[in-house]
Scaffold this active site. Sequence first.
Site: not given
Ligand SMILES: NC(=O)c1ccc[n+]([C@@H]2O[C@H](COP(=O)([O-])OP(=O)(O)OC[C@H]3O[C@@H](n4cnc5c(N)ncnc54)[C@H](OP(=O)(O)O)[C@@H]3O)[C@@H](O)[C@H]2O)c1
Length: 295
Positions: A13-15, A17-18, A173
């Site tokens: 899921t969330g595939a 971006s990031g 969060y």
């Molecule tokens: N970045 C960090 O430093 C960090 C640290 C600790 C934990 N995390 C965790 O890692 C995970 C991934 O985060 P990331 O940093 O890679 O952020 P990201 O680049 O914003 O990726 C998040 C993904 O989730 C999707 N998403 C958000 N809301 C959604 C919804 N309502 N329905 C369906 N998809 C949704 C986004 O879609 P869109 O592409 O449409 O936005 C994106 O594909 C998250 O669970 C975050 O809490 C991140």
Amino acid sequence: MDRSLVGKTFVVTGATSGIGLAAAEILAAQGARVIGVGRSPERGVQTEQRLQAAYPDARMRYLTADLALQSEVRRLANDIRDLVNRDDNGILDGLINNAGTFTFWQALTAEGFETQWAVNHLAPFLLTNELLSLLQVAPMGRVVTVSSGSHYGASLNWDDLQLHRRYNGLRAYGQTKLANVLFTVELHRMLGSTSSVKAFAADPGLVKTDIGLKDNPALARWVWKWRSSSGISPEESARWIAYLATEPSIQNATDVYWQHGEPKSPSPRALDEEAAWWLWEISAGMCGLDVEPTS
Ligand SMILES: NC(=O)c1ccc[n+]([C@@H]2O[C@H](COP(=O)([O-])OP(=O)(O)OC[C@H]3O[C@@H](n4cnc5c(N)ncnc54)[C@H](OP(=O)(O)O)[C@@H]3O)[C@@H](O)[C@H]2O)c1
């Protein structure tokens, strides 16, 4: 080239971006069938086409769902079941609950839940319950839920889990990321040590992604840009998420919380079994599920 995942199927899921996008790419590169989930149909199609072109042997499929809504999570689960039953003999090897959001301002979903609680906690809880029967027929099923180091400073406000009365974006969060670990602890316990399905919570570290830039005020965006600039790349972080979803040698591991391929102690609050059970019961109520996971 490592082709060890040919014949295996993973949902990420969330595939779009990031970390999730990078994890989908790592799995595809190793020959897996990847069912990616995103909320934007355009970004889903673009990503599916790009990855399919880069890895012609991979079987990519992107599905669209707004994970803030339980109705969408249920529809998504039905679509995944149809695909997996049709193309993969009803076997799902791994579910990576990665999608996540940070919302500075309080926002409710159309179903009345606080958005971070809905996307970051209830969606993985519900999707896992819905897909568990497909994971249980895999020889080595995995549920990897992406938590965060933010859970260390968090505690659950049991009287108001969604912070309806006194919302604070960072606190909300942190609560959801603590809920991710408690969910994994309880899933682990319910499945039991002999289950072929293993549940892990992943701490990806600080990762340079756009999570704090989406739909947030300028100051919050600036703070995240500055903070995340010292983070690791999504690709480096995703390597270890993919590891948790695929590595055979950790099949008997009892550790719940992992960072960069190593078990790590989560906060003592995350290991509170009574809290884990209580949260499961409350979450099941919020999702209209029976308390025992569906099997
Ligand atoms: N970045 C960090 O430093 C960090 C640290 C600790 C934990 N995390 C965790 O890692 C995970 C991934 O985060 P990331 O940093 O890679 O952020 P990201 O680049 O914003 O990726 C998040 C993904 O989730 C999707 N998403 C958000 N809301 C959604 C919804 N309502 N329905 C369906 N998809 C949704 C986004 O879609 P869109 O592409 O449409 O936005 C994106 O594909 C998250 O669970 C975050 O809490 C991140």
